[in-house]
Write a protein that holds these residues in place. Structure first.
Motif, PDB file in Angstrom:
ATOM      1  N   HIS A   1     119.102 -88.223 -75.567  1.00 28.01           N
ATOM      2  CA  HIS A   1     118.958 -87.709 -74.196  1.00 28.01           C
ATOM      3  C   HIS A   1     119.358 -88.773 -73.178  1.00 28.01           C
TER       4      HIS A   1
ATOM      5  N   LEU B   1     122.969 -89.003 -73.102  1.00 24.25           N
ATOM      6  CA  LEU B   1     123.546 -87.802 -72.480  1.00 24.25           C
ATOM      7  C   LEU B   1     123.652 -87.962 -70.972  1.00 24.25           C
ATOM      8  N   ILE B   2     122.562 -88.454 -70.357  1.00 27.15           N
ATOM      9  CA  ILE B   2     122.543 -88.495 -68.887  1.00 27.15           C
ATOM     10  C   ILE B   2     122.786 -89.902 -68.336  1.00 27.15           C
TER      11      ILE B   2
ATOM     12  N   GLU C   1     121.742 -80.666 -74.598  1.00 26.09           N
ATOM     13  CA  GLU C   1     120.306 -80.742 -74.292  1.00 26.09           C
ATOM     14  C   GLU C   1     119.507 -79.772 -75.182  1.00 26.09           C
TER      15      GLU C   1
END
Lengths: 401, 331
Positions: free
Chosen positions: B220, B223-224, B30
């Motif tokens: 991002h 990533l999540i 992040e």
């Protein structure tokens, strides 16, 4: 030669106190054997709910103390009310071996966390509102305690129509997103069935704070009842403005998805008197387990448990009981133990439906009391009726993978 | 060693040091993702003097573009990332083209308005974006034989892209184009009078910034595993701007510092005090009043204060636009 892992271990000794992800420090410092993750919005706009949720989790963990002969602890994870932060911190917790999670107040963060926990073969139980949690987005690792929108409307609009046979014209105010539409569609179905005239609906956005325009439209439609379908501070603002417009005297007001005590404390009895509210939980519920919880919370915290407190207490207890029943904290074993589990809950006998992981429990219709009728400072409302109404897993569009 | 090489070396050191000092690959990823977004914001703020509240648009669009591509097509990850960057660039070109018609506060207002416009578009078209629930189930496919499932494996991938993007942004900043942006920022009228196509330069800066921010948004989302509505909210623009300002808009590495500081300190503070945003607000006030060159400026001062540093004092090639009126044109 030092590899990356060794370097990581060495450096972590020096840096862990500073750089260990913030929410993870308490549990690992305490060195508990079994850790329940509590992802809650401890900061941001929903911090008040998070605070009480954390208190509820702490209380049950402290009370149980040990499970499977291992010390029990909990890990407070501040989601900040943001799905991205919530998922990231849950990932971090799972990397450290946490498999059981109870929390997630906001639908968006709960949906995202549920997916992440399921991916990591863990278990997540939530009280968030979105129907998709045990509907179209249901998954093996996610369970939900709160009643979905269908049941909330069935247990508020339907009994109120029966109580007020002359209220033939209803107006609705709805937040324009999936949750609001879920409530609205359920209400429309009842209106149609009962021959009620739906005289109008005002949609508003999730960021709206000013409702006077919608309320003016509602008054112009001359309804017998106003059904408020938003929640949290938006529903409080809508009700405040409706009361200041004198609408309480002209029509019946029902706020179908209230937060309970925490919301009533901000509204106060003058606003609430005569208004109907739908609630997942109320500390006045006459059930053995709830009476026990209320007594314990009064003794320990000198307060009555609100929804955030009570639901966190119960959902964490469900996880602990399931782990004990499974004899393991491994996700698949706990899931198996939870599916079909029957237990004495806060709202009476509760059951976790195996097909969609939805807890079958009561939903309550409350009516605000006059200040003079309140027996104590928290006696804001009487329970008018309650019951269980749920769509089948197929109707809810749950296809469990 | 020239200044650009030094800054690249510092950025590489950050990418190498994060796994050594952080226990969470997710948090480390992040940091670098927001470092990219802040550096892209700096290209507008520090180099072009444009205070844009539209960065959240490009970040969110990048998230949605990558998410939709991976969910609904069988295209590889690389293509999804390229599409996210293109989406960011195309929309940034449009937003820039319209916004730069006005200057100063009106420019800021226009970017704010666009930010709200795109937020409500994402909110309204819930069948495409998932609305308030976000776009769920975004996969993180492998790249050939390399799985990105492990958080540190994904970090390595992000770190590689971060260094490529950082080097590319440095190349842009140190090129004739970058120098011209500085000239535009310092005196737009003079730059125009000399014959520079100021408008085209600003739009190009927007497009580059949008592409990099879109890529950051895509990373991002991967990533999540979700593209939340909050990625396209006004608050995302605000966060990226805060990172840029805290780091200092003097050079691109300052943005890496700002992003790292913001992400890590937010994570720490949020567990100490639920009202941690107050502390962050206080910090911003301190930066605005006493540290107008941000953390990088503070490091410069410290280096200068050292005996060795006095002899070879670092001087930034560009001045921050956030400075007293008499020293620069600002927005």
């Amino acid at each position: 030669m030092l590899n990356r892992r060794d370097l990581l271990k060495l450096s972590s000794v020096a840096a862990s106190s500073l750089l260990l992800p913030a929410g993870l420090r308490p549990a690992f410092a305490a060195g508990e054997d079994i850790t329940i993750g509590a992802p809650l919005p401890m900061s941001g706009p929903f911090a008040a709910n998070g605070k009480f949720g954390s208190m509820g989790t702490a209380m049950i963990v402290e009370e149980v103390g040990k499970v499977l002969d291992r010390k029990l602890g909990y890990l407070e994870i501040d989601t900040e009310g943001k799905p991205a932060t919530a998922v990231r911190k849950v990932q971090e917790a799972m990397e450290r071996g946490v498999t059981l999670f109870a929390g997630g107040i906001l639908s968006s963060e709960a949906l995202a966390m549920g997916k992440e926990v399921a991916k990591g073969k863990g278990v997540f139980i939530t009280t968030a509102g979105a129907d998709e949690i045990t509907g179209s987005e249901c998954n093996k690792g996610t369970f939900r305690w709160s009643v979905p929108t269908f049941g909330a409307i069935e247990q508020t609009v339907r009994p109120l129509i029966e109580q007020l046979p002359n209220a033939k014209r209803w107006y609705t105010i709805t937040p324009q997103y999936v949750f609001g539409d879920g409530l609205l569609n359920a209400a429309k179905a009842i209106f149609k069935e009962k021959g009620i005239e739906h005289v109008g609906n005002s949609y508003h956005s999730l960021t709206e704070k000013e409702f006077s325009g919608y309320l003016t439209n509602a008054m112009a439609a001359k309804p017998d009842a106003l059904l408020i379908l938003n929640f949290g501070s938006q529903s409080s603002d809508t009700l405040r403005q409706a009361v200041s417009f004198g609408m309480k005297k002209r029509m019946t007001i029902l706020l179908a998805w209230a937060s309970g005590l925490e919301q009533f404390e901000t509204l106060g009895p003058d606003l609430m008197e005569g208004v109907y509210f739908g609630a997942q939980y109320w500390h006045g519920i006459d059930s053995p387990f709830n009476r026990e919880l209320v007594a314990k919370v009064q003794a320990k915290h000198k307060m009555n448990p609100n929804y955030a407190f009570a639901s966190a207490y119960l959902t964490t207890k469900i996880l602990i009981d399931a782990a004990a029943k499974a004899g393991s904290t491994e996700g698949s074993a706990v899931i198996q133990a939870m599916e079909g589990m029957k237990y004495t809950g806060l709202t009476g006998d509760e059951e976790i439906r195996a097909a969609d992981h939805q807890v079958i429990k009561n939903y309550y219709l409350l009516k605000g009391k006059a200040k003079s009728a309140m027996k104590d400072k928290d006696d804001y409302a009487d329970i008018i009726s309650f019951g269980k109404s749920f769509q089948s897993p197929e109707q809810a569009q749950c296809k469990m993978a | 060693m020239n200044r650009a090489s030094l800054h690249f070396l510092l950025a590489a050191l950050v990418a190498i040091a994060l796994p050594l000092f952080m226990r969470s690959g997710t948090l480390a990823s992040e940091v670098l993702i927001f470092a990219m977004a802040a550096a892209a914001c700096n290209l507008l703020l520090g180099y072009t003097g444009l205070l844009s509240f539209g960065q959240g648009i490009f970040f969110g669009l990048g998230s949605y573009a990558a998410g939709l591509t991976l969910l609904h097509t069988s295209l590889p990850l690389g293509v999804a990332l390229v599409l996210a960057a293109i989406a960011g660039a195309v929309v940034a070109t449009g937003v820039g083209w319209l916004s730069i018609r006005r200057q100063g506060v009106y420019f800021v207002m226009l970017t704010l308005a666009f930010s709200q416009f795109f937020y409500f578009l994402a909110y309204t078209f819930k069948d495409i974006t998932g609305g308030d629930n976000g776009l769920l189930n975004i996969p993180r496919p492998a790249i050939g034989p390399f799985s990105l499932g492990d958080s540190w494996a994904y970090y390595a991938f992000v770190a590689m892209l971060f260094l490529i993007v950082f080097a590319a942004l440095q190349r842009v900043a140190s090129s004739t184009f970058g120098c011209t942006l500085l000239a535009v920022r310092d005196n737009e009228e003079r730059a125009r009078a000399i014959g520079f196509p100021v408008r085209n330069f600003k739009i190009t800066a927007f497009a580059i910034s949008g592409a990099v921010t879109g890529l950051a948004g895509a990373l991002h989302a991967l990533l999540i595993g979700v593209a939340p509505l909050s990625n396209i909210e006004y608050h995302m623009s605000e966060s990226i701007l805060i990172m840029t300002i805290i780091g200092g808009s003097g050079n691109l590495f300052a943005s890496v510092l700002g992003a790292g500081f913001y992400v890590i300190v937010s994570d720490l503070l949020s567990s100490i005090w639920p009202r941690w945003l107050l502390l962050l607000g206080g910090l911003l006030i301190v930066v605005a009043l006493f540290m107008q060159k941000g953390l990088w400026g503070l490091i410069e001062r410290l280096v200068v204060a050292l005996p060795m540093g006095r002899r070879s004092a670092i001087k930034s090639p560009i001045e921050s636009p956030i400075q007293p009126e008499s020293e620069g044109r600002g927005i």
